[in-house]
Design a protein around this motif. Structure first.
Motif, PDB file in Angstrom:
ATOM      1  N   ALA A  88       0.763  -0.999   0.063  1.00 58.85           N
ATOM      2  CA  ALA A  88      -0.177  -0.016   0.102  1.00 58.85           C
ATOM      3  C   ALA A  88       0.832   1.292   0.062  1.00 58.85           C
ATOM      4  CB  ALA A  88      -1.099  -0.163   1.166  1.00 58.85           C
ATOM      5  N   ARG A 134      -2.728  -0.593  -3.490  1.00 60.09           N
ATOM      6  CA  ARG A 134      -3.635   0.474  -3.147  1.00 60.09           C
ATOM      7  C   ARG A 134      -2.676   1.729  -3.123  1.00 60.09           C
ATOM      8  NH1 ARG A 134      -7.520   0.553   2.267  1.00 60.09           N
ATOM      9  NH2 ARG A 134      -7.711  -1.531   1.139  1.00 60.09           N
ATOM     10  N   ARG A 173      -7.033   0.715   9.807  1.00 58.24           N
ATOM     11  CA  ARG A 173      -7.600  -0.206   8.301  1.00 58.24           C
ATOM     12  C   ARG A 173      -6.913  -1.414   8.333  1.00 58.24           C
ATOM     13  NH1 ARG A 173      -5.966   4.359   3.736  1.00 58.24           N
ATOM     14  NH2 ARG A 173      -7.772   5.695   3.804  1.00 58.24           N
ATOM     15  N   MET A 174      -5.613  -1.754   8.885  1.00 64.21           N
ATOM     16  CA  MET A 174      -5.037  -2.937   8.929  1.00 64.21           C
ATOM     17  C   MET A 174      -5.843  -3.966   9.644  1.00 64.21           C
ATOM     18  SD  MET A 174      -0.963  -2.552   8.578  1.00 64.21           S
ATOM     19  CE  MET A 174      -0.197  -1.935   7.060  1.00 64.21           C
ATOM     20  N   GLU A 230      -9.446  -4.296   7.638  1.00 69.71           N
ATOM     21  CA  GLU A 230      -9.530  -4.753   6.398  1.00 69.71           C
ATOM     22  C   GLU A 230      -8.235  -5.864   6.197  1.00 69.71           C
ATOM     23  OE1 GLU A 230      -9.143  -1.276   3.685  1.00 69.71           O
ATOM     24  OE2 GLU A 230     -10.060  -0.026   5.222  1.00 69.71           O
ATOM     25  N   ARG A 265      -7.341  -7.485   3.878  1.00 67.81           N
ATOM     26  CA  ARG A 265      -6.766  -7.734   2.552  1.00 67.81           C
ATOM     27  C   ARG A 265      -5.698  -6.419   2.459  1.00 67.81           C
ATOM     28  NH1 ARG A 265     -10.195  -8.338  -2.507  1.00 67.81           N
ATOM     29  NH2 ARG A 265      -8.083  -8.515  -3.239  1.00 67.81           N
ATOM     30  N   HIS A 266      -5.848  -5.340   3.378  1.00 66.00           N
ATOM     31  CA  HIS A 266      -4.822  -4.169   3.359  1.00 66.00           C
ATOM     32  C   HIS A 266      -3.408  -5.024   3.348  1.00 66.00           C
ATOM     33  CE1 HIS A 266      -2.678  -0.906   4.244  1.00 66.00           C
ATOM     34  NE2 HIS A 266      -3.691   0.017   3.865  1.00 66.00           N
ATOM     35  N   HIS A 313       0.442  -5.527   4.204  1.00 65.33           N
ATOM     36  CA  HIS A 313       1.031  -5.385   5.377  1.00 65.33           C
ATOM     37  C   HIS A 313       2.544  -4.787   5.460  1.00 65.33           C
ATOM     38  CE1 HIS A 313      -1.322  -7.533   8.608  1.00 65.33           C
ATOM     39  NE2 HIS A 313      -1.862  -7.744   7.472  1.00 65.33           N
ATOM     40  N   VAL A 358       3.958  -1.012   3.813  1.00 69.84           N
ATOM     41  CA  VAL A 358       3.542   0.145   3.644  1.00 69.84           C
ATOM     42  C   VAL A 358       4.611   1.124   2.980  1.00 69.84           C
ATOM     43  CG1 VAL A 358       2.237   2.170   4.370  1.00 69.84           C
ATOM     44  CG2 VAL A 358       1.549  -0.055   5.014  1.00 69.84           C
TER      45      VAL A 358
END
Length: 220
Positions: free
Chosen positions: A55, A79, A140-141, A144, A146-147, A149, A151
């Motif tokens: 992300a 993302r 968010r983590m 969600e 699917r976020h 891990h 970043v």
């Protein structure tokens, strides 16, 4: 969870302070040198991020978005968010070069954390918004699954230092003693299964912290 923090490459404002008098801060582009710095840093950042997914959160300023493009990680990014809370400290109206110098002097005399620039922000204001960003990222983590891990955060020197100040509970005196990372310098933050955060290396310091504190490189 890993967070890779990257500062943007050299921008026009870094080599020509009068550029702020004719171009808004958010629209200042990278210099040729800044573009080369980002391209040179790209292999190291890709090695840290591959194979993905990641992300990516980027300051919406032009110089940070240009840096991100030159880091060449689009194919790894699941993302992508242009995040205003990661922007540079707002300096207010900088059209008057004399006033620019006055404000820089006052900021240095009164401290980079608490001194609020006229029509702009203090370091404390930036601290509040990066804290908000960190809290929302963690939420968010949790919410969600699917976020990613891993970043990537492409931002500015002050925001990077304040993000680490928040995460590692560094004192304000210590923060004001830290030097900005160089252009396209990066830091790797990791949290293990016990919730402990570590940073791969400390920031440079231009003086010892007046309160005697030092940069913790791990915190639970």
């Amino acid at each position: 969870m890993r967070i890779i923090l990257v500062r943007h490459g050299e921008s026009l404002g870094n080599v020509d302070e009068l550029a702020y008098c004719r171009i808004p801060d958010h629209a200042l582009p990278l210099t040729q040198q800044g573009e080369q710095q980002a391209a040179d840093t790209a292999p190291a950042i890709r090695a840290l991020l591959a194979p993905g997914p990641i992300a990516t959160y980027v300051s919406p300023y032009l110089r940070t978005r240009q840096t991100l493009e030159l880091l060449n990680v689009r194919d790894l990014t699941e993302r992508l968010v242009a995040e205003p809370r990661l922007r540079e400290q707002d300096w207010g109206n900088l059209q008057d070069p004399v006033e620019q110098e006055v404000q820089k002097r006052l900021r240095h005399e009164f401290g980079h954390f608490f001194y609020r620039l006229p029509h702009g922000e203090s370091g404390a204001d930036v601290d509040d918004r990066v804290a908000s960003f960190l809290a929302e990222l963690e939420l968010r983590m949790l919410q969600e699954p699917r976020h990613p891990h891993t970043v990537l955060v492409v931002s500015h020197g002050l925001a990077m230092r304040l993000l680490c100040r928040r995460l590692f509970s560094w004192s304000i005196e210590l923060f004001e003693s830290l030097s900005n990372p160089g252009h396209c310098e990066y830091r790797v933050l990791e949290r293990d299964g016990d919730g402990d955060w570590t940073i791969d290396r400390p920031f440079g310091q231009w003086r010892q912290s007046p309160d005697g504190s030092t940069q913790k490189t791990s915190v639970r």
